[in-house]
Design an enzyme around this catalytic site. Structure first.
Site, mmCIF file in Angstrom:
data_model
loop_
_atom_site.group_PDB
_atom_site.id
_atom_site.type_symbol
_atom_site.label_atom_id
_atom_site.label_comp_id
_atom_site.label_asym_id
_atom_site.label_seq_id
_atom_site.Cartn_x
_atom_site.Cartn_y
_atom_site.Cartn_z
ATOM 1 N N ASP A 90 0.833 -1.217 0.000
ATOM 2 C CA ASP A 90 0.000 0.000 0.000
ATOM 3 C C ASP A 90 0.860 1.256 0.000
ATOM 4 O O ASP A 90 1.576 1.522 0.971
ATOM 5 C CB ASP A 90 -0.890 0.014 1.252
ATOM 6 C CG ASP A 90 -2.002 -1.010 1.152
ATOM 7 O OD1 ASP A 90 -2.190 -1.790 2.088
ATOM 8 O OD2 ASP A 90 -2.664 -1.036 0.096
ATOM 9 N N GLY A 125 -7.025 3.496 2.931
ATOM 10 C CA GLY A 125 -6.076 4.210 3.779
ATOM 11 C C GLY A 125 -6.230 3.874 5.248
ATOM 12 O O GLY A 125 -5.518 4.385 6.090
ATOM 13 N N ASP A 171 -10.463 -5.848 -1.095
ATOM 14 C CA ASP A 171 -9.439 -5.321 -0.183
ATOM 15 C C ASP A 171 -10.137 -4.653 0.999
ATOM 16 O O ASP A 171 -10.949 -3.757 0.822
ATOM 17 C CB ASP A 171 -8.586 -4.297 -0.948
ATOM 18 C CG ASP A 171 -7.416 -3.778 -0.136
ATOM 19 O OD1 ASP A 171 -6.583 -3.060 -0.706
ATOM 20 O OD2 ASP A 171 -7.338 -4.079 1.075
ATOM 21 N N GLY A 172 -9.818 -5.166 2.201
ATOM 22 C CA GLY A 172 -10.427 -4.587 3.410
ATOM 23 C C GLY A 172 -11.422 -5.552 4.012
ATOM 24 O O GLY A 172 -12.377 -5.935 3.339
ATOM 25 N N GLY A 206 -5.499 -8.669 5.385
ATOM 26 C CA GLY A 206 -4.839 -7.759 6.336
ATOM 27 C C GLY A 206 -5.053 -8.246 7.750
ATOM 28 O O GLY A 206 -4.821 -9.419 8.062
HETATM 29 C C1 DX5 Z 1 -6.242 -1.415 2.569
HETATM 30 C C2 DX5 Z 1 -4.985 -2.219 2.795
HETATM 31 C C3 DX5 Z 1 -4.840 -2.960 4.042
HETATM 32 C C4 DX5 Z 1 -5.662 -4.209 4.281
HETATM 33 C C5 DX5 Z 1 -6.777 -3.985 5.259
HETATM 34 O O1 DX5 Z 1 -6.023 -0.743 1.332
HETATM 35 O O2 DX5 Z 1 -4.708 -3.037 1.732
HETATM 36 O O3 DX5 Z 1 -4.931 -2.108 5.082
HETATM 37 O O4 DX5 Z 1 -6.244 -4.730 3.153
HETATM 38 O O5 DX5 Z 1 -7.214 -5.243 5.660
HETATM 39 P P1 DX5 Z 1 -8.036 -5.397 7.000
HETATM 40 O O6 DX5 Z 1 -9.310 -4.642 6.802
HETATM 41 O O7 DX5 Z 1 -8.250 -6.884 7.136
HETATM 42 O O8 DX5 Z 1 -7.190 -4.847 8.093
HETATM 43 ZN ZN ZN Z 2 -4.629 -2.010 -0.290
#
Ligand code: DX5
Ligand code: ZN
Length: 225
Positions: A37, A144, A178-179, A200
């Site tokens: 990221d 973000g 993503d997320g 993540g």
């Molecule tokens: C978001 C990023 C990371 C991640 C978040 O653009 O790529 O922060 O995927 O994943 P989670 O929501 O599981 O923390």
């Molecule tokens: Zn990301």
């Protein structure tokens, strides 16, 4: 033919003090990409990872790097990312920059090109560019940040995108989510057409879980899809 399931580990959520070991664990555990990221503190409030770090990660022969550009002027970073060893570059539609030119610059450097969308950006906005894309990334919540709750009916949004790609005969384009990707959400998202999962804090780097065990749990879920 739906593309195969691809697993991408979000570096910004890893324990950076344990990174060498965790990257080997992820590679041996069959992860396909490292999700990187890059944030400029302007398109999103947070400052992200830099290409000096990308160069080290990419040179480590771990896994190909999938760069998620959350920056106001994505084209400015394309050559730097290519020179540092990036494999995929996904940038946000919402920057308002020249989308086609950015895609062209990415592909010109032999990297795969993707567009990322904030949760409420209409999917119709990217229709003119679909034929030029390798991947489309849907954010489950505002980019973000980490560990937020996905927007309501995120699966429905995935299904609409899958339908749109199917109608255009573009099923080969990866649908990345993503997320908030978790053990619970993977089957629902896969059923609706997602095939590229960015992991993540919700599904991979979890303080109370051992990384090896969590990777095994993810593979168990993928096997049952
Ligand atoms: C978001 C990023 C990371 C991640 C978040 O653009 O790529 O922060 O995927 O994943 P989670 O929501 O599981 O923390
Ligand atoms: Zn990301």
């Amino acid at each position: 033919m739906a593309p195969r399931i691809k697993l991408s580990a979000s570096l910004i959520c890893a324990n950076l003090l344990n990174l060498e070991k965790d990257l080997s664990t992820l590679r041996q555990g069959g992860f396909d990409y490292i999700h990187f990221d890059m944030m400029d503190g302007h398109f999103v409030p947070r400052i992200g990872l830099g290409t000096f770090f990308l160069r080290q990660i990419a040179s480590g022969q771990h896994m190909p790097v999938d760069v998620h550009l959350m920056v106001t002027d994505p084209v400015r970073y394309v050559d730097e990312i290519a020179d540092a060893g990036g494999s995929i570059v996904t940038f946000h539609y919402e920057t308002g920059q020249d989308i086609y030119r950015t895609i062209h610059c990415i592909r010109n450097r032999d990297m795969k090109a993707g567009i990322a969308l904030r949760p409420f950006t209409p999917l119709s906005h990217i229709e003119p560019f679909i034929d030029y894309l390798d991947i489309i990334l849907l954010m489950a919540y505002s980019p973000g940040t980490t560990g937020q709750s996905p927007l309501r009916d995120f699966e429905g949004r995935v299904a609409v995108l899958a339908e749109l790609l199917g109608q255009r005969g573009q099923e080969h384009i990866d649908i990345a989510v993503d997320g908030g990707v978790s053990e619970e959400s993977i089957p629902k998202l896969a059923k609706k057409g997602a095939n590229f999962f960015v992991f993540g804090t919700s599904g991979l780097f979890m303080p109370d879980r051992n990384l090896d065990e969590q990777i095994d749990r993810i593979h168990e879920i993928i096997k049952r899809l």
